[in-house]
Design an enzyme around this catalytic site. Sequence first.
Site, PDB file in Angstrom:
ATOM      1  N   ASP A  33       0.864  -1.193   0.000  1.00 47.00           N
ATOM      2  CA  ASP A  33       0.000   0.000   0.000  1.00 47.00           C
ATOM      3  C   ASP A  33       0.892   1.231   0.000  1.00 47.00           C
ATOM      4  O   ASP A  33       2.106   1.137   0.210  1.00 47.00           O
ATOM      5  CB  ASP A  33      -0.918   0.008   1.242  1.00 47.00           C
ATOM      6  CG  ASP A  33      -2.181   0.836   1.038  1.00 47.00           C
ATOM      7  OD1 ASP A  33      -2.069   2.052   0.791  1.00 47.00           O
ATOM      8  OD2 ASP A  33      -3.271   0.267   1.130  1.00 47.00           O
ATOM      9  N   SER A 119     -17.375  -2.691  -7.883  1.00 47.10           N
ATOM     10  CA  SER A 119     -18.284  -1.938  -7.013  1.00 47.10           C
ATOM     11  C   SER A 119     -19.703  -1.905  -7.562  1.00 47.10           C
ATOM     12  O   SER A 119     -19.917  -1.965  -8.791  1.00 47.10           O
ATOM     13  CB  SER A 119     -17.760  -0.502  -6.917  1.00 47.10           C
ATOM     14  OG  SER A 119     -18.742   0.343  -6.397  1.00 47.10           O
ATOM     15  N   TYR A 150     -15.739   6.925 -11.101  1.00 44.23           N
ATOM     16  CA  TYR A 150     -15.296   5.787 -10.273  1.00 44.23           C
ATOM     17  C   TYR A 150     -15.957   4.497 -10.786  1.00 44.23           C
ATOM     18  O   TYR A 150     -15.296   3.470 -10.945  1.00 44.23           O
ATOM     19  CB  TYR A 150     -15.679   6.078  -8.816  1.00 44.23           C
ATOM     20  CG  TYR A 150     -15.520   4.916  -7.863  1.00 44.23           C
ATOM     21  CD1 TYR A 150     -14.277   4.507  -7.420  1.00 44.23           C
ATOM     22  CD2 TYR A 150     -16.646   4.241  -7.386  1.00 44.23           C
ATOM     23  CE1 TYR A 150     -14.150   3.448  -6.538  1.00 44.23           C
ATOM     24  CE2 TYR A 150     -16.528   3.182  -6.500  1.00 44.23           C
ATOM     25  CZ  TYR A 150     -15.273   2.783  -6.083  1.00 44.23           C
ATOM     26  OH  TYR A 150     -15.150   1.740  -5.207  1.00 44.23           O
ATOM     27  N   ASN A 179     -21.179  -0.934  -0.469  1.00 39.35           N
ATOM     28  CA  ASN A 179     -21.033  -0.201   0.807  1.00 39.35           C
ATOM     29  C   ASN A 179     -20.614  -1.069   1.987  1.00 39.35           C
ATOM     30  O   ASN A 179     -21.444  -1.438   2.833  1.00 39.35           O
ATOM     31  CB  ASN A 179     -22.353   0.494   1.178  1.00 39.35           C
ATOM     32  CG  ASN A 179     -22.691   1.597   0.218  1.00 39.35           C
ATOM     33  OD1 ASN A 179     -21.829   2.387  -0.159  1.00 39.35           O
ATOM     34  ND2 ASN A 179     -23.936   1.652  -0.197  1.00 39.35           N
ATOM     35  N   LYS A 193     -17.177   7.150   4.316  1.00 42.96           N
ATOM     36  CA  LYS A 193     -18.459   6.853   3.663  1.00 42.96           C
ATOM     37  C   LYS A 193     -19.594   7.019   4.664  1.00 42.96           C
ATOM     38  O   LYS A 193     -19.357   7.234   5.851  1.00 42.96           O
ATOM     39  CB  LYS A 193     -18.412   5.453   3.074  1.00 42.96           C
ATOM     40  CG  LYS A 193     -17.250   5.312   2.125  1.00 42.96           C
ATOM     41  CD  LYS A 193     -17.310   4.057   1.317  1.00 42.96           C
ATOM     42  CE  LYS A 193     -15.952   3.756   0.746  1.00 42.96           C
ATOM     43  NZ  LYS A 193     -15.023   3.248   1.746  1.00 42.96           N
ATOM     44  N   ALA A 194     -20.828   6.892   4.158  1.00 44.02           N
ATOM     45  CA  ALA A 194     -22.007   7.257   4.965  1.00 44.02           C
ATOM     46  C   ALA A 194     -22.039   6.616   6.364  1.00 44.02           C
ATOM     47  O   ALA A 194     -22.274   7.338   7.348  1.00 44.02           O
ATOM     48  CB  ALA A 194     -23.278   6.925   4.191  1.00 44.02           C
ATOM     49  N   LYS A 201     -20.705  12.079  13.051  1.00 41.04           N
ATOM     50  CA  LYS A 201     -21.541  13.260  13.310  1.00 41.04           C
ATOM     51  C   LYS A 201     -22.324  13.077  14.606  1.00 41.04           C
ATOM     52  O   LYS A 201     -22.410  13.994  15.425  1.00 41.04           O
ATOM     53  CB  LYS A 201     -22.507  13.486  12.137  1.00 41.04           C
ATOM     54  CG  LYS A 201     -21.816  14.011  10.877  1.00 41.04           C
ATOM     55  CD  LYS A 201     -22.811  14.175   9.739  1.00 41.04           C
ATOM     56  CE  LYS A 201     -22.112  14.540   8.436  1.00 41.04           C
ATOM     57  NZ  LYS A 201     -23.037  14.715   7.315  1.00 41.04           N
ATOM     58  N   GLN A 219     -33.075   9.005  -0.142  1.00 42.53           N
ATOM     59  CA  GLN A 219     -32.290   8.098  -0.979  1.00 42.53           C
ATOM     60  C   GLN A 219     -31.945   6.846  -0.163  1.00 42.53           C
ATOM     61  O   GLN A 219     -31.722   6.934   1.038  1.00 42.53           O
ATOM     62  CB  GLN A 219     -31.032   8.790  -1.540  1.00 42.53           C
ATOM     63  CG  GLN A 219     -29.938   9.141  -0.547  1.00 42.53           C
ATOM     64  CD  GLN A 219     -30.126  10.504   0.103  1.00 42.53           C
ATOM     65  OE1 GLN A 219     -31.236  10.973   0.299  1.00 42.53           O
ATOM     66  NE2 GLN A 219     -29.023  11.154   0.474  1.00 42.53           N
ATOM     67  N   THR A 220     -31.945   5.692  -0.840  1.00 42.56           N
ATOM     68  CA  THR A 220     -31.759   4.418  -0.120  1.00 42.56           C
ATOM     69  C   THR A 220     -30.430   3.758  -0.496  1.00 42.56           C
ATOM     70  O   THR A 220     -29.908   3.950  -1.599  1.00 42.56           O
ATOM     71  CB  THR A 220     -32.886   3.431  -0.470  1.00 42.56           C
ATOM     72  OG1 THR A 220     -32.920   3.287  -1.894  1.00 42.56           O
ATOM     73  CG2 THR A 220     -34.225   3.902   0.058  1.00 42.56           C
TER      74      THR A 220
HETATM   75  P1  NAD Z   1      -9.555   2.100   1.100  1.00 42.20           P
HETATM   76  O1  NAD Z   1      -9.464   3.435   0.446  1.00 42.20           O
HETATM   77  O2  NAD Z   1      -9.584   2.032   2.581  1.00 42.20           O
HETATM   78  O3  NAD Z   1      -8.394   1.143   0.579  1.00 42.20           O
HETATM   79  C1  NAD Z   1      -7.789   1.280  -0.673  1.00 42.20           C
HETATM   80  C2  NAD Z   1      -6.293   1.322  -0.441  1.00 42.20           C
HETATM   81  O4  NAD Z   1      -5.641   1.422  -1.704  1.00 42.20           O
HETATM   82  C3  NAD Z   1      -5.846   2.520   0.406  1.00 42.20           C
HETATM   83  O5  NAD Z   1      -5.195   2.097   1.582  1.00 42.20           O
HETATM   84  C4  NAD Z   1      -4.916   3.275  -0.515  1.00 42.20           C
HETATM   85  O6  NAD Z   1      -3.799   3.858   0.152  1.00 42.20           O
HETATM   86  C5  NAD Z   1      -4.482   2.176  -1.476  1.00 42.20           C
HETATM   87  N1  NAD Z   1      -3.974   2.762  -2.706  1.00 42.20           N
HETATM   88  C6  NAD Z   1      -4.552   3.734  -3.451  1.00 42.20           C
HETATM   89  N2  NAD Z   1      -3.757   4.059  -4.465  1.00 42.20           N
HETATM   90  C7  NAD Z   1      -2.652   3.297  -4.360  1.00 42.20           C
HETATM   91  C8  NAD Z   1      -1.452   3.199  -5.100  1.00 42.20           C
HETATM   92  N3  NAD Z   1      -1.236   3.972  -6.176  1.00 42.20           N
HETATM   93  N4  NAD Z   1      -0.511   2.296  -4.713  1.00 42.20           N
HETATM   94  C9  NAD Z   1      -0.707   1.526  -3.610  1.00 42.20           C
HETATM   95  N5  NAD Z   1      -1.828   1.575  -2.868  1.00 42.20           N
HETATM   96  C10 NAD Z   1      -2.783   2.454  -3.239  1.00 42.20           C
HETATM   97  O7  NAD Z   1     -10.854   1.411   0.476  1.00 42.20           O
HETATM   98  P2  NAD Z   1     -11.618   0.088   0.928  1.00 42.20           P
HETATM   99  O8  NAD Z   1     -12.929   0.509   1.452  1.00 42.20           O
HETATM  100  O9  NAD Z   1     -10.730  -0.778   1.723  1.00 42.20           O
HETATM  101  O10 NAD Z   1     -11.872  -0.577  -0.502  1.00 42.20           O
HETATM  102  C11 NAD Z   1     -11.041  -1.610  -1.035  1.00 42.20           C
HETATM  103  C12 NAD Z   1     -11.468  -1.880  -2.473  1.00 42.20           C
HETATM  104  O11 NAD Z   1     -12.848  -2.241  -2.524  1.00 42.20           O
HETATM  105  C13 NAD Z   1     -11.305  -0.689  -3.394  1.00 42.20           C
HETATM  106  O12 NAD Z   1     -10.873  -1.134  -4.649  1.00 42.20           O
HETATM  107  C14 NAD Z   1     -12.699  -0.128  -3.502  1.00 42.20           C
HETATM  108  O13 NAD Z   1     -12.903   0.583  -4.701  1.00 42.20           O
HETATM  109  C15 NAD Z   1     -13.538  -1.402  -3.431  1.00 42.20           C
HETATM  110  N6  NAD Z   1     -14.893  -1.125  -2.933  1.00 42.20           N
HETATM  111  C16 NAD Z   1     -15.068  -0.754  -1.635  1.00 42.20           C
HETATM  112  C17 NAD Z   1     -16.356  -0.493  -1.193  1.00 42.20           C
HETATM  113  C18 NAD Z   1     -16.600  -0.082   0.244  1.00 42.20           C
HETATM  114  O14 NAD Z   1     -17.759   0.158   0.582  1.00 42.20           O
HETATM  115  N7  NAD Z   1     -15.622  -0.020   1.102  1.00 42.20           N
HETATM  116  C19 NAD Z   1     -17.447  -0.584  -2.066  1.00 42.20           C
HETATM  117  C20 NAD Z   1     -17.216  -0.945  -3.384  1.00 42.20           C
HETATM  118  C21 NAD Z   1     -15.927  -1.238  -3.809  1.00 42.20           C
END
Ligand code: NAD
Length: 330
Positions: A33, A119, A150, A179, A193-194, A201, A219-220
């Site tokens: 990361d 997602s 996104y 989510n 996120k929400a 809050k 919104q749901t």
């Molecule tokens: P997060 O932002 O906590 O984790 C993503 C991680 O990727 C971060 O720690 C960030 O530092 C790392 N990252 C970003 N750019 C980088 C780079 N260039 N090199 C190395 N690391 C990098 O998000 P999350 O909630 O843990 O989500 C994980 C995955 O699941 C993501 O791909 C996200 O799009 C997908 N996702 C999450 C949700 C959710 O509700 N959390 C919903 C749909 C999809």
Amino acid sequence: MQIKVLVLGAGGFIGSHLVKKLKQEGFWVRGVDLKYPEFCPTEADNFIIGDLREQIVCREVLDQPFDEVYQLAADMGGAGYIFTGENDADVMHNSALINLNIVELAHKHKVKKIFYSSSACIYPKYNQEEPNNPKCSESSAYPADPDSEYGWEKLFSERLYLSFYRNYGLEVHVARFHNVFGPEGTWTGGKEKAPAALCRKVAETNDGGVIEVWGDGKQTRSFLYIDECLIGVRKLMDSDFTGPVNIGSEEMISLNEFANMVAGISGKKIHIKNVPGPEGVRGRNSDNDFIAEKLNWKPTQSLITGMQKTYTWIEDQVKKQEKNNLIKSD
Ligand code: NAD
């Protein structure tokens, strides 16, 4: 021989929880990361700080035929990050570069299987205009019309991984997360996120106070607790099912009802003020028929159970921050 796993995005919310789970299951884990996990030390055997947009970094971290790779790294955040339009170029460019680099190396190094986190944001806007009747079955993804850049990047990358599966036989598993929430996730700073934003809050507001909720609050959405998300991910990886498949909850709730749920958990009387803000589609809910059919599983935990644990954790963070601010101002 111990199974070797690579987790990309291991410093993030889902990635850091996944590393813990994989360690409990007895795997050897390398995490990568831009940063270490924010809220507790990583449990990975080996953690590399690096930018996965750089090919040279990707070559360093994906240097062998890992048994499993989990690709979770992405430039993302909540509505305040992905729906304002201000971060569109970064969101698309950064995440696409990571996926282009990783899928090629996974193929080149003969990775046994790779998981890609897509997602619910890939689903078309036109099926999510009614708060009480959204359609998010996997087969409804096309004709494509995601509500954000996104979502477009996620759709592109899904297709990228699936094309490596078709053309090169790379074993790919794709999930569309809806989510995901829980303790040890971003809770402040603009990328939260929400669920985390509402907990913060409420925790920051006194009994009888007011919190703001973006939009008209009708919104749901549905929200999935982290532990259940990880069970789904592991089941998908252990199956011969490629996906894409939804990993989400079917317990849909309006944002105002959700805010009231959090207030109820806190034991405070809280008033809601609906204010203009980025809000995305009008309605969204997971459709779990396909995952039930293919994996004989779907999440079952109630939203309130996960939110109680999450609120307790965020309330604790808020108290710690308030204490630190007091010490600084002394
Ligand atoms: P997060 O932002 O906590 O984790 C993503 C991680 O990727 C971060 O720690 C960030 O530092 C790392 N990252 C970003 N750019 C980088 C780079 N260039 N090199 C190395 N690391 C990098 O998000 P999350 O909630 O843990 O989500 C994980 C995955 O699941 C993501 O791909 C996200 O799009 C997908 N996702 C999450 C949700 C959710 O509700 N959390 C919903 C749909 C999809």
